[in-house]
Design a protein around this motif. Structure first.
Motif, PDB file in Angstrom:
ATOM      1  N   GLY A  28      -2.474 -19.427 -25.788  1.00 49.90           N
ATOM      2  CA  GLY A  28      -2.553 -19.660 -24.350  1.00 49.90           C
ATOM      3  C   GLY A  28      -3.574 -18.783 -23.660  1.00 49.90           C
ATOM      4  O   GLY A  28      -4.126 -19.162 -22.612  1.00 49.90           O
ATOM      5  N   LEU A  29      -3.861 -17.611 -24.256  1.00 49.22           N
ATOM      6  CA  LEU A  29      -4.848 -16.710 -23.657  1.00 49.22           C
ATOM      7  C   LEU A  29      -6.257 -17.282 -23.735  1.00 49.22           C
ATOM      8  O   LEU A  29      -7.144 -16.829 -22.997  1.00 49.22           O
ATOM      9  CB  LEU A  29      -4.808 -15.351 -24.362  1.00 49.22           C
ATOM     10  CG  LEU A  29      -3.467 -14.611 -24.316  1.00 49.22           C
ATOM     11  CD1 LEU A  29      -3.549 -13.324 -25.121  1.00 49.22           C
ATOM     12  CD2 LEU A  29      -3.067 -14.303 -22.874  1.00 49.22           C
ATOM     13  N   VAL A  81       5.270 -20.242 -20.228  1.00 51.05           N
ATOM     14  CA  VAL A  81       4.997 -21.671 -20.040  1.00 51.05           C
ATOM     15  C   VAL A  81       3.900 -22.144 -20.987  1.00 51.05           C
ATOM     16  O   VAL A  81       3.952 -23.282 -21.501  1.00 51.05           O
ATOM     17  CB  VAL A  81       4.640 -21.957 -18.573  1.00 51.05           C
ATOM     18  CG1 VAL A  81       3.243 -21.514 -18.219  1.00 51.05           C
ATOM     19  CG2 VAL A  81       4.797 -23.446 -18.263  1.00 51.05           C
ATOM     20  N   PHE A  82       2.910 -21.300 -21.281  1.00 46.78           N
ATOM     21  CA  PHE A  82       1.881 -21.693 -22.237  1.00 46.78           C
ATOM     22  C   PHE A  82       2.464 -21.838 -23.636  1.00 46.78           C
ATOM     23  O   PHE A  82       2.135 -22.788 -24.368  1.00 46.78           O
ATOM     24  CB  PHE A  82       0.740 -20.674 -22.249  1.00 46.78           C
ATOM     25  CG  PHE A  82      -0.286 -20.914 -21.179  1.00 46.78           C
ATOM     26  CD1 PHE A  82      -0.803 -22.181 -20.958  1.00 46.78           C
ATOM     27  CD2 PHE A  82      -0.743 -19.882 -20.385  1.00 46.78           C
ATOM     28  CE1 PHE A  82      -1.746 -22.420 -19.977  1.00 46.78           C
ATOM     29  CE2 PHE A  82      -1.688 -20.101 -19.395  1.00 46.78           C
ATOM     30  CZ  PHE A  82      -2.191 -21.378 -19.188  1.00 46.78           C
ATOM     31  N   LEU A  86       2.536 -25.447 -25.485  1.00 44.13           N
ATOM     32  CA  LEU A  86       1.780 -25.549 -26.730  1.00 44.13           C
ATOM     33  C   LEU A  86       2.688 -25.878 -27.907  1.00 44.13           C
ATOM     34  O   LEU A  86       2.258 -26.525 -28.866  1.00 44.13           O
ATOM     35  CB  LEU A  86       1.035 -24.237 -26.999  1.00 44.13           C
ATOM     36  CG  LEU A  86      -0.202 -23.975 -26.135  1.00 44.13           C
ATOM     37  CD1 LEU A  86      -0.722 -22.557 -26.366  1.00 44.13           C
ATOM     38  CD2 LEU A  86      -1.299 -24.974 -26.442  1.00 44.13           C
ATOM     39  N   GLY A  87       3.960 -25.441 -27.829  1.00 45.74           N
ATOM     40  CA  GLY A  87       4.898 -25.758 -28.901  1.00 45.74           C
ATOM     41  C   GLY A  87       5.246 -27.225 -28.992  1.00 45.74           C
ATOM     42  O   GLY A  87       5.787 -27.677 -30.013  1.00 45.74           O
ATOM     43  N   LEU A  88       4.936 -28.002 -27.950  1.00 51.42           N
ATOM     44  CA  LEU A  88       5.190 -29.443 -27.990  1.00 51.42           C
ATOM     45  C   LEU A  88       4.109 -30.193 -28.748  1.00 51.42           C
ATOM     46  O   LEU A  88       4.296 -31.362 -29.093  1.00 51.42           O
ATOM     47  CB  LEU A  88       5.291 -29.992 -26.566  1.00 51.42           C
ATOM     48  CG  LEU A  88       6.452 -29.465 -25.723  1.00 51.42           C
ATOM     49  CD1 LEU A  88       6.378 -30.013 -24.313  1.00 51.42           C
ATOM     50  CD2 LEU A  88       7.787 -29.821 -26.359  1.00 51.42           C
ATOM     51  N   LEU A  89       2.963 -29.553 -28.976  1.00 53.21           N
ATOM     52  CA  LEU A  89       1.894 -30.198 -29.736  1.00 53.21           C
ATOM     53  C   LEU A  89       2.213 -30.171 -31.224  1.00 53.21           C
ATOM     54  O   LEU A  89       2.873 -29.248 -31.710  1.00 53.21           O
ATOM     55  CB  LEU A  89       0.560 -29.492 -29.465  1.00 53.21           C
ATOM     56  CG  LEU A  89       0.093 -29.496 -28.005  1.00 53.21           C
ATOM     57  CD1 LEU A  89      -1.188 -28.695 -27.861  1.00 53.21           C
ATOM     58  CD2 LEU A  89      -0.098 -30.920 -27.495  1.00 53.21           C
ATOM     59  N   VAL A 204      11.483 -29.410 -19.215  1.00 49.05           N
ATOM     60  CA  VAL A 204      12.349 -28.294 -19.594  1.00 49.05           C
ATOM     61  C   VAL A 204      11.515 -27.044 -19.894  1.00 49.05           C
ATOM     62  O   VAL A 204      11.903 -25.918 -19.539  1.00 49.05           O
ATOM     63  CB  VAL A 204      13.213 -28.683 -20.808  1.00 49.05           C
ATOM     64  CG1 VAL A 204      13.919 -27.461 -21.397  1.00 49.05           C
ATOM     65  CG2 VAL A 204      14.238 -29.736 -20.415  1.00 49.05           C
ATOM     66  N   ALA A 205      10.359 -27.215 -20.538  1.00 51.72           N
ATOM     67  CA  ALA A 205       9.496 -26.074 -20.858  1.00 51.72           C
ATOM     68  C   ALA A 205       9.039 -25.355 -19.599  1.00 51.72           C
ATOM     69  O   ALA A 205       9.005 -24.119 -19.546  1.00 51.72           O
ATOM     70  CB  ALA A 205       8.291 -26.559 -21.665  1.00 51.72           C
ATOM     71  N   ILE A 206       8.711 -26.120 -18.563  1.00 51.12           N
ATOM     72  CA  ILE A 206       8.262 -25.507 -17.301  1.00 51.12           C
ATOM     73  C   ILE A 206       9.432 -24.892 -16.560  1.00 51.12           C
ATOM     74  O   ILE A 206       9.345 -23.776 -16.035  1.00 51.12           O
ATOM     75  CB  ILE A 206       7.546 -26.556 -16.435  1.00 51.12           C
ATOM     76  CG1 ILE A 206       6.306 -27.093 -17.164  1.00 51.12           C
ATOM     77  CG2 ILE A 206       7.147 -25.972 -15.091  1.00 51.12           C
ATOM     78  CD1 ILE A 206       5.631 -28.252 -16.462  1.00 51.12           C
TER      79      ILE A 206
END
Length: 224
Positions: A28-29, A81-82, A86-89, A204-206
């Motif tokens: 995410g960075l 949140v990042f 990103l874990g959904l990809l 849910v992630a957000i």
């Protein structure tokens, strides 16, 4: 084929059994430097408006004397949140589904709040143990209840985030594994349900990132 249902959450990589999956935490960075040299896009403007709104909200909760601390909680929200999104990809490790990650975020914050509060605002911390208007016979029980509820705060923060992230991923995995054994008509329904679940998991992630950050802010505001 997965050896078990939880193998997708295995933090160990298959390359020499090294924990390379944890490097996904820093992915995410990579998005932050774009705002420093690239032209502002719509996504950057949307993200700037979101962080500005969160900064103002955290600033109100912390009070005017500690408003600078809201930057910490905006950064905490951004990190979580990042990692959640990103874990959904596909093929990206979700570090926030592990208690080792969530506890590493919640426990140091809670310990620092407690140390700061008990050293600098001892009377205020003692007054929090007995709610206003508590009858005298119930005061020892209220002190015990308040102490227990205060001690379990980092655990509830960590478990809430990890459980919500791992539950959606497991449901998507369970439904996805049944796909090869279904007929074409039922498979179309399964794909539609997977898309809807993915949208729900994105929300849910957000939401869980916001809940983690806002509860941490409320815990910090109580020690002042």
């Amino acid at each position: 084929m997965m050896s078990n249902l939880f193998s997708s959450f295995d933090p160990s990589s298959s390359i020499f059994n090294l924990p390379l999956n944890w490097t996904s935490t820093a992915l995410g960075l990579m998005f932050f430097p774009l705002a420093l040299w690239a032209m502002p896009s719509r996504w950057i403007l949307i993200w700037t408006s979101i962080t500005s709104a969160l900064y103002k909200e955290f600033k109100i909760l912390l009070g005017p004397l500690n408003s600078s601390g809201s930057i910490l909680f905006v950064s905490l929200f951004s990190l979580i949140v990042f990692n959640n999104l990103l874990g959904l990809l596909p093929y990206i490790f979700t570090s926030t589904s592990h208690l080792s990650m969530t506890l590493s975020l919640a426990l140091p914050l809670w310990v620092s709040f407690m140390i700061f509060g008990w050293i600098n605002h001892t009377k205020h911390m003692l007054a929090h143990l007995v709610p206003l208007g508590t009858p005298a016979p119930l005061m020892p029980f209220m002190v015990l209840i308040e102490m227990i509820s205060n001690i379990i705060r980092p655990g509830t923060l960590a478990v809430r985030l990890a459980a919500n992230m791992i539950a959606g991923h497991l449901l998507l995995t369970l439904l996805g594994n049944t796909g090869p054994h279904l007929s074409l008509s039922i498979l179309s329904i399964l794909i539609l349900s997977q898309v809807l679940l993915l949208l729900l998991e994105s929300a849910v992630a957000i939401i869980q990132s916001y809940v983690f950050a806002i509860l941490s802010t409320l815990y910090a505001s109580e020690v002042n």
